[in-house]
Structures are given as C-alpha cells and as structure tokens.
Motif scaffolding. Structure first.
Motif, PDB file in Angstrom:
ATOM      1  N   ALA A 185     -15.563   9.153  -5.368  1.00  0.00           N
ATOM      2  CA  ALA A 185     -14.518   9.566  -6.307  1.00  0.00           C
ATOM      3  C   ALA A 185     -13.344  10.185  -5.562  1.00  0.00           C
ATOM      4  CB  ALA A 185     -15.095  10.552  -7.313  1.00  0.00           C
ATOM      5  N   LEU A 186     -13.633  10.985  -4.532  1.00  0.00           N
ATOM      6  CA  LEU A 186     -12.561  11.589  -3.744  1.00  0.00           C
ATOM      7  C   LEU A 186     -11.750  10.532  -3.003  1.00  0.00           C
ATOM      8  CD1 LEU A 186     -11.274  14.215  -2.716  1.00  0.00           C
ATOM      9  CD2 LEU A 186     -12.897  14.132  -0.812  1.00  0.00           C
ATOM     10  N   VAL A 187     -12.412   9.546  -2.436  1.00  0.00           N
ATOM     11  CA  VAL A 187     -11.708   8.462  -1.750  1.00  0.00           C
ATOM     12  C   VAL A 187     -10.848   7.683  -2.734  1.00  0.00           C
ATOM     13  CG1 VAL A 187     -12.046   6.255  -0.534  1.00  0.00           C
ATOM     14  CG2 VAL A 187     -13.361   8.267   0.133  1.00  0.00           C
ATOM     15  N   ALA A 188     -11.344   7.455  -3.935  1.00  0.00           N
ATOM     16  CA  ALA A 188     -10.560   6.745  -4.945  1.00  0.00           C
ATOM     17  C   ALA A 188      -9.319   7.531  -5.341  1.00  0.00           C
ATOM     18  CB  ALA A 188     -11.428   6.456  -6.173  1.00  0.00           C
ATOM     19  N   LEU A 189      -9.454   8.850  -5.482  1.00  0.00           N
ATOM     20  CA  LEU A 189      -8.297   9.668  -5.826  1.00  0.00           C
ATOM     21  C   LEU A 189      -7.256   9.673  -4.713  1.00  0.00           C
ATOM     22  CD1 LEU A 189      -9.926  12.763  -7.555  1.00  0.00           C
ATOM     23  CD2 LEU A 189      -8.437  11.051  -8.584  1.00  0.00           C
ATOM     24  N   VAL A 190      -7.702   9.749  -3.475  1.00  0.00           N
ATOM     25  CA  VAL A 190      -6.773   9.723  -2.340  1.00  0.00           C
ATOM     26  C   VAL A 190      -6.073   8.371  -2.280  1.00  0.00           C
ATOM     27  CG1 VAL A 190      -6.645   9.758   0.176  1.00  0.00           C
ATOM     28  CG2 VAL A 190      -7.976  11.482  -1.013  1.00  0.00           C
ATOM     29  N   ALA A 191      -6.807   7.292  -2.492  1.00  0.00           N
ATOM     30  CA  ALA A 191      -6.202   5.958  -2.449  1.00  0.00           C
ATOM     31  C   ALA A 191      -5.157   5.803  -3.548  1.00  0.00           C
ATOM     32  CB  ALA A 191      -7.284   4.892  -2.591  1.00  0.00           C
ATOM     33  N   LYS A 192      -5.437   6.318  -4.726  1.00  0.00           N
ATOM     34  CA  LYS A 192      -4.473   6.226  -5.824  1.00  0.00           C
ATOM     35  C   LYS A 192      -3.219   7.047  -5.512  1.00  0.00           C
ATOM     36  CE  LYS A 192      -5.925   5.471  -9.805  1.00  0.00           C
ATOM     37  NZ  LYS A 192      -6.295   5.256 -11.193  1.00  0.00           N
ATOM     38  N   GLY A 193      -3.391   8.211  -4.906  1.00  0.00           N
ATOM     39  CA  GLY A 193      -2.246   9.031  -4.529  1.00  0.00           C
ATOM     40  C   GLY A 193      -1.396   8.379  -3.462  1.00  0.00           C
ATOM     41  N   VAL A 194      -2.035   7.762  -2.480  1.00  0.00           N
ATOM     42  CA  VAL A 194      -1.294   7.068  -1.425  1.00  0.00           C
ATOM     43  C   VAL A 194      -0.552   5.876  -2.003  1.00  0.00           C
ATOM     44  CG1 VAL A 194      -1.591   5.676   0.673  1.00  0.00           C
ATOM     45  CG2 VAL A 194      -2.774   7.857   0.447  1.00  0.00           C
ATOM     46  N   GLU A 195      -1.174   5.196  -2.959  1.00  0.00           N
ATOM     47  CA  GLU A 195      -0.516   4.045  -3.585  1.00  0.00           C
ATOM     48  C   GLU A 195       0.744   4.474  -4.334  1.00  0.00           C
ATOM     49  OE1 GLU A 195      -1.694   0.327  -6.523  1.00  0.00           O
ATOM     50  OE2 GLU A 195      -2.979   2.091  -6.392  1.00  0.00           O
ATOM     51  N   ARG A 196       0.706   5.629  -4.958  1.00  0.00           N
ATOM     52  CA  ARG A 196       1.884   6.114  -5.691  1.00  0.00           C
ATOM     53  C   ARG A 196       2.998   6.546  -4.750  1.00  0.00           C
ATOM     54  NH1 ARG A 196      -0.219   9.622 -10.860  1.00  0.00           N
ATOM     55  NH2 ARG A 196      -1.316   7.917 -11.864  1.00  0.00           N
ATOM     56  N   LEU A 197       2.670   6.932  -3.531  1.00  0.00           N
ATOM     57  CA  LEU A 197       3.693   7.356  -2.579  1.00  0.00           C
ATOM     58  C   LEU A 197       4.528   6.184  -2.068  1.00  0.00           C
ATOM     59  CD1 LEU A 197       1.795   9.947  -0.373  1.00  0.00           C
ATOM     60  CD2 LEU A 197       3.549  10.405  -2.075  1.00  0.00           C
ATOM     61  N   GLY A 198       3.954   4.988  -2.059  1.00  0.00           N
ATOM     62  CA  GLY A 198       4.639   3.826  -1.514  1.00  0.00           C
ATOM     63  C   GLY A 198       5.709   3.304  -2.444  1.00  0.00           C
ATOM     64  N   PRO A 199       6.523   2.371  -1.925  1.00  0.00           N
ATOM     65  CA  PRO A 199       7.568   1.770  -2.768  1.00  0.00           C
ATOM     66  C   PRO A 199       6.961   0.857  -3.824  1.00  0.00           C
ATOM     67  CG  PRO A 199       7.467   0.639  -0.673  1.00  0.00           C
ATOM     68  CD  PRO A 199       6.509   1.804  -0.596  1.00  0.00           C
ATOM     69  N   GLU A 200       7.727   0.657  -4.893  1.00  0.00           N
ATOM     70  CA  GLU A 200       7.267  -0.230  -5.959  1.00  0.00           C
ATOM     71  C   GLU A 200       7.304  -1.668  -5.483  1.00  0.00           C
ATOM     72  OE1 GLU A 200       8.725  -0.634 -10.219  1.00  0.00           O
ATOM     73  OE2 GLU A 200       8.734   1.531  -9.864  1.00  0.00           O
ATOM     74  N   ALA A 201       6.267  -2.403  -5.767  1.00  0.00           N
ATOM     75  CA  ALA A 201       6.201  -3.801  -5.348  1.00  0.00           C
ATOM     76  C   ALA A 201       7.055  -4.652  -6.273  1.00  0.00           C
ATOM     77  CB  ALA A 201       4.769  -4.295  -5.379  1.00  0.00           C
ATOM     78  N   ARG A 202       7.871  -5.519  -5.672  1.00  0.00           N
ATOM     79  CA  ARG A 202       8.692  -6.434  -6.463  1.00  0.00           C
ATOM     80  C   ARG A 202       7.975  -7.772  -6.557  1.00  0.00           C
ATOM     81  NH1 ARG A 202      13.969  -6.923  -3.308  1.00  0.00           N
ATOM     82  NH2 ARG A 202      12.493  -6.789  -1.626  1.00  0.00           N
ATOM     83  N   PRO A 203       8.055  -8.427  -7.697  1.00  0.00           N
ATOM     84  CA  PRO A 203       7.412  -9.738  -7.801  1.00  0.00           C
ATOM     85  C   PRO A 203       8.149 -10.758  -6.941  1.00  0.00           C
ATOM     86  CG  PRO A 203       8.648  -9.243  -9.795  1.00  0.00           C
ATOM     87  CD  PRO A 203       8.676  -8.011  -8.941  1.00  0.00           C
TER      88      PRO A 203
END
Length: 54
Positions: A15-33
C-alpha cells in the motif's frame, strides 16, 4: 502469530509503494495523446524483419 504480522506488514508495504507511485505520477507532466498513425494508401510493409539482404 508471526505469519499474521508478516502478512500485515507485506500488505502495508504494498500500500505504501502504491501511494508513493501515485504521488510520483502526479508530479510528472500531463501526458498528451499522440496523433493517430496511418499508413499511406497503397503501401504495405515489406516482408521479413526489415533487414535487406544484398
């Protein structure tokens, strides 16, 4: 008793790894199609693995 503790720690760690991964994903730029890729009409891919032999 130790097996229950081990199981609880393992679930908490995932669960902790999942929360960290979600936080890191939000830090990155938005993906464009990407734009759709279409091949030219009347053209087909060459047979084989793309390596031409002399």
């Amino acid at each position: 008793m130790l097996d229950v503790v081990f199981l609880a720690v393992t679930v908490a760690l995932f669960a902790l790894v999942a929360l960290v991964a979600k936080g890191v994903e939000r830090l990155g730029p938005e993906a464009r199609p990407s734009s759709p890729r279409t091949s030219a009409p009347g053209r087909s891919r060459p047979a084989g693995n793309g390596v031409e032999r002399p």
